[in-house]
Design an enzyme around this catalytic site. Sequence first.
Site, PDB file in Angstrom:
ATOM      1  N   HIS A 194      -2.666   7.583   6.936  1.00 57.85           N
ATOM      2  CA  HIS A 194      -1.656   8.442   6.294  1.00 57.85           C
ATOM      3  C   HIS A 194      -2.271   9.749   5.801  1.00 57.85           C
ATOM      4  O   HIS A 194      -1.683  10.815   5.951  1.00 57.85           O
ATOM      5  CB  HIS A 194      -1.026   7.720   5.093  1.00 57.85           C
ATOM      6  CG  HIS A 194       0.151   6.854   5.441  1.00 57.85           C
ATOM      7  ND1 HIS A 194       1.289   7.343   6.069  1.00 57.85           N
ATOM      8  CD2 HIS A 194       0.391   5.540   5.226  1.00 57.85           C
ATOM      9  CE1 HIS A 194       2.168   6.355   6.229  1.00 57.85           C
ATOM     10  NE2 HIS A 194       1.643   5.239   5.730  1.00 57.85           N
ATOM     11  N   GLN A 207       3.071   9.922   1.074  1.00 68.03           N
ATOM     12  CA  GLN A 207       4.366   9.240   1.114  1.00 68.03           C
ATOM     13  C   GLN A 207       5.245   9.563  -0.090  1.00 68.03           C
ATOM     14  O   GLN A 207       6.426   9.253  -0.089  1.00 68.03           O
ATOM     15  CB  GLN A 207       4.168   7.715   1.227  1.00 68.03           C
ATOM     16  CG  GLN A 207       3.563   7.320   2.556  1.00 68.03           C
ATOM     17  CD  GLN A 207       3.371   5.815   2.627  1.00 68.03           C
ATOM     18  OE1 GLN A 207       2.363   5.310   2.173  1.00 68.03           O
ATOM     19  NE2 GLN A 207       4.344   5.105   3.183  1.00 68.03           N
ATOM     20  N   HIS A 250      -4.602   1.562   7.654  1.00 68.85           N
ATOM     21  CA  HIS A 250      -3.236   2.100   7.693  1.00 68.85           C
ATOM     22  C   HIS A 250      -3.087   3.247   6.680  1.00 68.85           C
ATOM     23  O   HIS A 250      -2.559   4.313   7.011  1.00 68.85           O
ATOM     24  CB  HIS A 250      -2.248   0.965   7.388  1.00 68.85           C
ATOM     25  CG  HIS A 250      -0.814   1.389   7.317  1.00 68.85           C
ATOM     26  ND1 HIS A 250       0.140   0.961   8.210  1.00 68.85           N
ATOM     27  CD2 HIS A 250      -0.155   2.188   6.444  1.00 68.85           C
ATOM     28  CE1 HIS A 250       1.311   1.506   7.894  1.00 68.85           C
ATOM     29  NE2 HIS A 250       1.170   2.235   6.820  1.00 68.85           N
ATOM     30  N   GLU A 251      -3.576   3.016   5.452  1.00 66.31           N
ATOM     31  CA  GLU A 251      -3.416   4.020   4.395  1.00 66.31           C
ATOM     32  C   GLU A 251      -4.295   5.243   4.636  1.00 66.31           C
ATOM     33  O   GLU A 251      -3.869   6.374   4.411  1.00 66.31           O
ATOM     34  CB  GLU A 251      -3.700   3.423   3.014  1.00 66.31           C
ATOM     35  CG  GLU A 251      -2.798   2.249   2.623  1.00 66.31           C
ATOM     36  CD  GLU A 251      -1.310   2.525   2.759  1.00 66.31           C
ATOM     37  OE1 GLU A 251      -0.881   3.694   2.662  1.00 66.31           O
ATOM     38  OE2 GLU A 251      -0.559   1.564   2.995  1.00 66.31           O
ATOM     39  N   CYS A 299       5.674  -0.129   7.237  1.00 68.09           N
ATOM     40  CA  CYS A 299       5.353   1.025   6.401  1.00 68.09           C
ATOM     41  C   CYS A 299       6.581   1.413   5.584  1.00 68.09           C
ATOM     42  O   CYS A 299       7.688   1.435   6.122  1.00 68.09           O
ATOM     43  CB  CYS A 299       4.939   2.191   7.304  1.00 68.09           C
ATOM     44  SG  CYS A 299       4.540   3.693   6.414  1.00 68.09           S
ATOM     45  N   LEU A 300       6.400   1.716   4.303  1.00 67.91           N
ATOM     46  CA  LEU A 300       7.553   2.080   3.463  1.00 67.91           C
ATOM     47  C   LEU A 300       8.221   3.369   3.937  1.00 67.91           C
ATOM     48  O   LEU A 300       9.371   3.622   3.601  1.00 67.91           O
ATOM     49  CB  LEU A 300       7.120   2.227   2.000  1.00 67.91           C
ATOM     50  CG  LEU A 300       6.696   0.931   1.290  1.00 67.91           C
ATOM     51  CD1 LEU A 300       6.195   1.233  -0.111  1.00 67.91           C
ATOM     52  CD2 LEU A 300       7.836  -0.073   1.237  1.00 67.91           C
ATOM     53  N   GLY A 312       0.821  -1.200   0.000  1.00 72.04           N
ATOM     54  CA  GLY A 312       0.000   0.000   0.000  1.00 72.04           C
ATOM     55  C   GLY A 312       0.855   1.250   0.000  1.00 72.04           C
ATOM     56  O   GLY A 312       2.011   1.218   0.454  1.00 72.04           O
TER      57      GLY A 312
HETATM   58 NI    NI Z   1       2.466   3.348   5.604  1.00 71.64          NI
END
Ligand code: NI
Length: 178
Positions: free
Chosen positions: A140, A50, A136-137, A94-95, A45
């Site tokens: 963000h 991000q 989660h997304e 998370c990236l 995701g």
């Molecule tokens: Ni993330």
Amino acid sequence: MEREIRIYPDEVLKKEAQRVEEFNAELKELVEDMFDTMYKRGGVGLAANQVGVLKRVFILDLNSGKERQGEEKLIFVNPEIIHSEGEVVAEEGCLSLPGLWKKVKRAAKVVIRAQDLEGKEFQMEAEGLLARALQHELDHLNGIIFIDRLSPLQRRLALEKYKKLKKKYEKKLAGGRR
Ligand code: NI
């Protein structure tokens, strides 16, 4: 085209993204670039924050890095969770916090309402990994990262660990650019 992933504590990760009003070519390009970026890093995701864009858009592909990658690309514009139930704890990464994995409590089931790239509204029911990824997304887009969902003590421990991981990650990045 791959874009740069913003790494915590980049300020853009703490900001609330703005509603998308125009469903134009720029939005499609952003989403394409987000998929390129996410696949390159093997994530499932990615939210627009991000890659430094404060628009309410995120993407998911639970088959990322697997044989079926790209077959079920999910795109959510202006998403809202309209129902959630239950509770489940599982590991999350998370990236934007490379290498850090922590157990996070989330709703077990959610119903999300969003728009697609043409602006058409849709609803989706989700549980399991998909429900977790959606929450989660969506976080963000509201400037919340997964460690913000931990207890104050757990969050502090996670940040201490992350500091070390970040140094390693930066070394690796620098090495790659040589
Ligand atoms: Ni993330």
